[in-house]
Design a protein around this motif. Sequence first.
Motif, PDB file in Angstrom:
ATOM      1  N   VAL B   3       0.588  -0.976  -0.027  1.00 13.71           N
ATOM      2  CA  VAL B   3      -0.154   0.311   0.457  1.00 13.71           C
ATOM      3  C   VAL B   3       0.702   1.061  -0.031  1.00 13.71           C
ATOM      4  CG1 VAL B   3      -1.825   1.064   2.085  1.00 13.71           C
ATOM      5  CG2 VAL B   3      -2.207  -1.125   1.448  1.00 13.71           C
ATOM      6  N   SER B   4       0.879   2.375  -0.347  1.00 15.60           N
ATOM      7  CA  SER B   4       1.009   3.371  -0.481  1.00 15.60           C
ATOM      8  C   SER B   4       1.067   4.385   0.695  1.00 15.60           C
ATOM      9  CB  SER B   4       0.947   4.712  -2.181  1.00 15.60           C
ATOM     10  OG  SER B   4       1.521   3.439  -3.344  1.00 15.60           O
ATOM     11  N   THR B   5       1.592   4.602   1.598  1.00 17.36           N
ATOM     12  CA  THR B   5       2.022   5.200   2.261  1.00 17.36           C
ATOM     13  C   THR B   5       2.204   6.647   2.179  1.00 17.36           C
ATOM     14  OG1 THR B   5       3.983   4.772   3.027  1.00 17.36           O
ATOM     15  CG2 THR B   5       2.524   3.614   3.847  1.00 17.36           C
ATOM     16  N   PRO B   6       1.818   8.201   2.962  1.00 19.26           N
ATOM     17  CA  PRO B   6       2.331   8.576   2.051  1.00 19.26           C
ATOM     18  C   PRO B   6       3.899   9.198   2.276  1.00 19.26           C
ATOM     19  CG  PRO B   6       1.326   8.314   4.688  1.00 19.26           C
ATOM     20  CD  PRO B   6       0.972   7.927   4.040  1.00 19.26           C
ATOM     21  N   VAL B   9       4.345   7.965  -0.904  1.00 17.61           N
ATOM     22  CA  VAL B   9       4.330   8.876  -2.276  1.00 17.61           C
ATOM     23  C   VAL B   9       4.935  10.492  -2.905  1.00 17.61           C
ATOM     24  CG1 VAL B   9       2.206  10.472  -2.808  1.00 17.61           C
ATOM     25  CG2 VAL B   9       1.402   8.339  -1.526  1.00 17.61           C
TER      26      VAL B   9
END
Lengths: 650, 319
Positions: B3-6, B9
Motif C-alpha cells: 500500500v502506498s503510504t504518505p 508517495v
Amino acid sequence: MKRLAWLPPLNPTRRLSFATKLGLGISAIVLFVSVAMTATFYEMASRSLTGEAKKWGRVLCENLALRSRDALLAQDLLRIKNHLDELKSAGNDVVYAFVMDDEGHVLAHTFPGGFPVDLPAANPLGPKNDLRIQLIDTGSMLVYDFAAPVVVADNRLGVVRVGLAKSGVVEDVVSALIDPVVNVSFLTMILAVVLATVYARRVTRRINFLREHAASVVAGYLDPPDSAPDVPPQPSLESSGDEIQQLSETFNVMTHTLRLHLDELHAAQRELTRQKELMRTILDSTPDYVALQDRDHRYMAVNKALAEDLGHPEAAIVGRLDEAFLPEAEALRNREALDRILSTGLREEEEIQVRRDGALHWLHVVRVPVKDERDEVVAVVRSAHDVTQLKSYQDQLIQAQKMESLGKLAGGVAHEINTPLGVILGYAQLLQEDVPPGSSLHADLEIIEKQAKVCRKIVADLLGFSRQADCAKMEMCFNNSILEAVTLVRHTFRLDHVEILTRLDEHHPIIYGDPEKLKQVWINLLNNARDAMPRGGVIRVSSRLERDRGVVLVTFSDSGEGIPAENLPRIFDPFFSTKGVGEGTGLGLAVSFGIIKDHGGAIAVSSPVPGDEGDEGRDADAAGPGSQFVVELPLDHSDKAYPEGPALLS
Amino acid sequence: MAVSTPTSVTRSAARCAATLLALACLFLAGCKDQETALKVDFDKRRELSHHVPQEGLTYAYLPQYSHPISYARHHQLVAYLSKATGLPIRQVFPATFDEHIAMVRRGEIDISYVNPFVFLKMASNGAFAFARVIEPSGSPEFRGEIIVRANNPSIKTLQDCRGKRLIAVDPSSAGGFLFPMGLFLDNGVKMSDFSEVTFPPGPGGKQEKVVLAVHAGLSDVGMVRDGTLKLLANRIDISTISVLGASQAYPGWLFVARQGLPPDVVQSISKALLALSMDDPGQAPILEAAHIQAVIPARNEDYDPVRELVARVGADSPQ
C-alpha cells in the motif's frame, strides 16, 4: 473491500486504471523527451552552426588580411578594393568588409553611399593581434563583426573587418532543420501514444489477473483460477518468461507454498491444542497443587487443584502474588524460597504444615527452576502434594513401634517382678497365720497382702499387654461372655446410678477365644463407661452378627461427657489416662487392645456416639454426647489378620 | 498487500522531480550562452576622403621577394635610418624591377637597395652608389649558380645544357641571370643554344621559383644566385638539386641614391649605414633581418666588372 483508515486520501490520478496511467505516462515521457530533444537539438544546432559561422568568418577575415598585405604595403587601394568586392560577392551572408591602416584610416570598404562612422570603433583589436569577434546590432539585423590584423614581421600594418549576418548564417539554416525535426517528433509522439496504449493493455492484462488472484488469496482462495494465463500446472521457480511472467509464477508458487504452510499450521495448531488440553487435563486431574511463578513472584499459571485450594478462579490468580491468597507467614516463606531458587538455580523440596479451613495439613512442596536458553532461571515450578494422611500413618507407625518396644520392656520387667512379688504375697499370708487376727500387725499384713495383690494385678496386666500371658482359646458363646461380664458388674453399677442395657444378637454366635481375657475386656470397657458418667447414666451393650463378613460386632455406648477429639488418637496408648492419680493405671484400654488384637479382631472408639446408635431406649436423663467402643471379632479361628493399629472412628 | 503510504508517495514525487530535473539539466546543457549585441547606428554615415601619406624620403628594396618579405627584411633598417638621421623615411614597394628602375628615374624612390645589374641600369640615369654590403657569408661579393636535377642523366657538364630548357630569375637579375650567363658564355654556350628560355611570372620570389621549376622538372637548367638553395632547405629536398657550376664572384648588393638627392642627405644616410655593426646588440637584429653582415663604402667604379660582363653577355646595356 473496505478501505483501511490509515491509507492516504485518494487523488484523482489514483482512480485511473493502471493501463491508462501507463499509457499516459509513456506518452508524457515521449512528449517531454521530444520537446526537450527538439529544443536541445535547436539550441545545439544553433550553437554548432554559430560556431561554424564564426570559423567561416574567421577564415574569411584572416584570408582577407593575408591577401591584403601586399596591397597594403604597396598602398594599392584598387587591389584592396578588389579583394573586398570579391569577398562581398562570395555570399549574401557577407554584409560588409573594409580595411583600415595602422592608424585607423579606412582605406577601402564595401558600403555603398557612405561609411558608418561608428563602425570602426565597434570592434577594436587588442595589442596581441588576436582576431576578435563582436556581435553588432545594426537596428535591422544582427551581424557578427570579425576583426583581424594585417601583420607583417610582427608589425600591424592595418586591420581587416568583415561582417556576417547572423540570421542568414544560423537562424535560416536552423529554421530549415527544425521543421522536419518537429514533424518527426510529433509523428513519433502519436506513434508512441498508440503503441503505449497497446503495450499498456497487454502488460496490465496479466497484472490485472495477478491483482484478481491476490484478491482471491485475501479472500481465502489460494488456488489459481483455471483461466490463469501463462501459469504452469505445477508451480516452479524456473521460468523463461519476462518479469511479469516470473512474478505471476512466483506468486503462484507463493500461494501454493502458503497453502501447504497453512495446512501444516492447522495440523500443528490442532496438535498443539490437543497437547494443551491433554496437559491441562493432567494438571487439573492431579490432586497436587501446581503453579508456575515468574521472577517477580507472580503466578504465570496454576492448575485446578491449586485454584480451588486458593479459593479463586485461575484467571483471577494469574498475574498476582502469593500475598493476595495466602497467610502472610506462608506467603513470606514462599517468597524466600523463590528468591533462593532464582539466585542459586537449584531445586528445593520441603514438608510444610499449613492451615486450610481451620485444619492443619502437611504438604510436600517441590520447587524446580525453569531456565531459558542462556541457562538463566526465568521461572519456578512449584508442586505441592498433601501428605497429611501419610504423616498420620507415619505417626501411627511410630506409635506402634513405640508400643511394641514398651510392651517388650514392660513384659520383661513384669516377668522379673512376678517371682519376688509372689514371695512377698506368700510370706504375708504365712505371717497372717502366725499373727492373731485383729491385731495391728495382722492388719498391716493384710495391707501388705492387699497391695501385693494389686501389684500382681498390675504385673498380670503388663504381661497381658505384652502378650506374654498365657492365652487359653476355645469355642465359646459370644453373648454369654458379654452377659457374664454385665451380670458381674450390674449390681455394683446400679449403686453408682449407672444402668446397663443389653441388646444382643439372637443367633448366639460362637467364636474362638479366651473367655477370661475377653471378659476382662468387657469389664474394662464397662468400667471405663461407668467412670465417664460420675453422675450416672446408661450403658448400652449390643452385639450383631454379620455373617457375610464372618465377624461379630459388640458395641459399648455410654451417655457420658465423651472424649475430647485430641485424646482420641492416644486413648489406646499405655499409661494414658485422664483419671486422677490412683484412680487408674492407664493400662486398661492398652491391655484390651492387645487382647482383641491377639484374637484377630479390632477395636475402635468414636465420640460422640453416632446418631444412629443408642437413641433407641436411651433414658431421658441421659446426658452428654457419650462415647462408643466397637469390638469386632472373627467367627472362625483361622489366621485372618486385621490391620495393625486401632481403627479410629471419629 | 503493498500500500502506498504518505512516505512512499513523497518519495515517488521526489523521484519524478529528480527525473524532470535531470531532463531539464539535459535541456539546459544544450542551451547556448546569450551573446550581447553592440548597437551600431548604420544610418550615421559619411564619405571617406583618401588618406595622404606622410611626406619624406622613400626607400625601396629591389622586389626580388614579395612585399611582406621585403618589408620584413628592411622595415627595421628604415626605422633605424629615420631615427639615426632624423629624416622621415618610409618604405615603398615597387612591383617589378623595371617599375623600381622607373620610379628611381622619376624620383619617386630616393634610396634603393639593388643588385649590381640593376644599379648599372639606374646609374645611366644619374643614380650613384654610396654603400655596399658584406654578405652573410662574410664576403662583399656573390656568385651566380647553374642548377640542374641531380638525377638528370643527360646533363653532366655545362655543354650538356645545349638544347635544354632554361629558366632564369629575371633579365635584370645579377646572380640569377647575368653572372651564370657569363659562365655559360665562358664555356661556349650561348643563350640561343637553349631550346627555351623563360623567366618566372609575377612579382617577387623569383629566385625560389627557379629552384622549384627545376625541382618539378618544368625546366632542365636553372640560374640562381648563391645561397638560394639554403632558403628552400626546409621546404623541398634540396639533395635532388645539384649545382652544375658557379660563376666568379662579383661585387654585391649596394645602396643607391637617385640623381639629385641632396649630398648631405646621402652623407647622413651613408654615415648611418656604415655605423651599423653586428657587435652592437641593438643593431645586430637590424642587420640579421636584412641579411646583411655589414655595410661598407662604395663607388660606381667598384662595379666595372659587372659592367664588362653585361657587355659580354649582351644583356640590356646601361643606357
